[in-house]
Scaffold this active site. Sequence first.
Site, PDB file in Angstrom:
ATOM      1  CG  HIS A 256      -0.225   0.014   2.534  1.00 20.17           C
ATOM      2  ND1 HIS A 256      -0.192  -1.064   3.390  1.00 20.17           N
ATOM      3  CD2 HIS A 256       0.501   0.969   3.139  1.00 20.17           C
ATOM      4  CE1 HIS A 256       0.522  -0.765   4.450  1.00 20.17           C
ATOM      5  NE2 HIS A 256       0.960   0.473   4.328  1.00 20.17           N
TER       6      HIS A 256
HETATM    7  C1  T46 Z   1       2.552   0.587   6.963  1.00 16.75           C
HETATM    8  C2  T46 Z   1       3.372  -0.613   7.181  1.00 16.75           C
HETATM    9  C3  T46 Z   1       4.842  -0.315   7.290  1.00 16.75           C
HETATM   10  C4  T46 Z   1      -4.876  -0.325  12.990  1.00 16.75           C
HETATM   11  O1  T46 Z   1      -6.061  -0.472  13.356  1.00 16.75           O
HETATM   12  N1  T46 Z   1      -4.136   0.698  13.503  1.00 16.75           N
HETATM   13  C5  T46 Z   1      -2.833   0.904  13.135  1.00 16.75           C
HETATM   14  O2  T46 Z   1      -2.189   1.858  13.619  1.00 16.75           O
HETATM   15  C6  T46 Z   1      -2.235  -0.011  12.183  1.00 16.75           C
HETATM   16  C7  T46 Z   1      -0.792   0.178  11.773  1.00 16.75           C
HETATM   17  C8  T46 Z   1      -3.001  -1.026  11.691  1.00 16.75           C
HETATM   18  N2  T46 Z   1      -4.292  -1.173  12.088  1.00 16.75           N
HETATM   19  C9  T46 Z   1      -5.091  -2.308  11.526  1.00 16.75           C
HETATM   20  C10 T46 Z   1      -5.460  -2.134  10.056  1.00 16.75           C
HETATM   21  C11 T46 Z   1      -5.573  -3.555   9.582  1.00 16.75           C
HETATM   22  O3  T46 Z   1      -6.868  -4.046   9.831  1.00 16.75           O
HETATM   23  O4  T46 Z   1      -4.318  -3.483  11.599  1.00 16.75           O
HETATM   24  C12 T46 Z   1      -4.582  -4.323  10.486  1.00 16.75           C
HETATM   25  C13 T46 Z   1      -3.308  -4.679   9.763  1.00 16.75           C
HETATM   26  O5  T46 Z   1      -2.773  -3.502   9.116  1.00 16.75           O
HETATM   27  P1  T46 Z   1      -2.035  -3.577   7.700  1.00 16.75           P
HETATM   28  O6  T46 Z   1      -2.578  -4.681   6.892  1.00 16.75           O
HETATM   29  O7  T46 Z   1      -2.039  -2.200   7.113  1.00 16.75           O
HETATM   30  O8  T46 Z   1      -0.549  -3.959   8.169  1.00 16.75           O
HETATM   31  P2  T46 Z   1       0.786  -3.899   7.317  1.00 16.75           P
HETATM   32  O9  T46 Z   1       1.815  -4.585   8.130  1.00 16.75           O
HETATM   33  O10 T46 Z   1       0.566  -4.329   5.931  1.00 16.75           O
HETATM   34  O11 T46 Z   1       1.131  -2.318   7.267  1.00 16.75           O
HETATM   35  C14 T46 Z   1       1.569  -1.639   8.425  1.00 16.75           C
HETATM   36  C15 T46 Z   1       0.834  -0.309   8.547  1.00 16.75           C
HETATM   37  O12 T46 Z   1      -0.589  -0.517   8.577  1.00 16.75           O
HETATM   38  C16 T46 Z   1       1.133   0.591   7.388  1.00 16.75           C
HETATM   39  O13 T46 Z   1       0.677   1.890   7.637  1.00 16.75           O
HETATM   40  O14 T46 Z   1       2.990   1.522   6.305  1.00 16.75           O
HETATM   41  O15 T46 Z   1       2.964  -1.390   8.323  1.00 16.75           O
END
Ligand code: T46
Length: 144
Positions: free
Chosen positions: A53
């Site tokens: 993303h």
């Molecule tokens: C990024 C990379 C480096 C939340 O509710 N609050 C938060 O602060 C975060 C970070 C995530 N979430 C929830 C959103 C999703 O339902 O946690 C779940 C997993 O998040 P995501 O699929 O976006 O995780 P990554 O590891 O792909 O990405 C994360 C960060 O979300 C993103 O901003 O830049 O790490």
Amino acid sequence: MQVKSSLVQLIEAVNIYDDSQLQIFEAEKVIPFAIKRVYTISKCRPNLARGHHAHKVTDQVLFCIQGSVEMYLDDGKLNETYSLDDEKLGIYLPRKMWHEMRNISNDAIMIVFASQYYDETDYIRDYKAFKKYIKSENKNDNDE
Ligand code: T46
């Protein structure tokens, strides 16, 4: 900020070594913005990839303080991969930069400093939509 290539900008944390290692991340000094949110990513399953993303307005710095992770960056024109395996160095993930975390080691612990609170509407999770967004942003910049 320390090392800069075309897309990869590395940031060095302040490190103090005595009988242990102390790492210090000061907002608006080491981290180049006011920090609104800190989160960690750890206990990753093998062969996992995360990210996929870009953010519209959130800037971030990611440190891998244990283990290693391969960071894939794409600004819509260029892409670059950097292997983050030194806990002292963080990678800058500016807004509008597509990023993926690949080949995450089992023992990896990442700590991420973000300039904004969590807001799902700030995420662009579809690569085609990202390309379209970057194109329209560049057009707006050129029109100004
Ligand atoms: C990024 C990379 C480096 C939340 O509710 N609050 C938060 O602060 C975060 C970070 C995530 N979430 C929830 C959103 C999703 O339902 O946690 C779940 C997993 O998040 P995501 O699929 O976006 O995780 P990554 O590891 O792909 O990405 C994360 C960060 O979300 C993103 O901003 O830049 O790490």
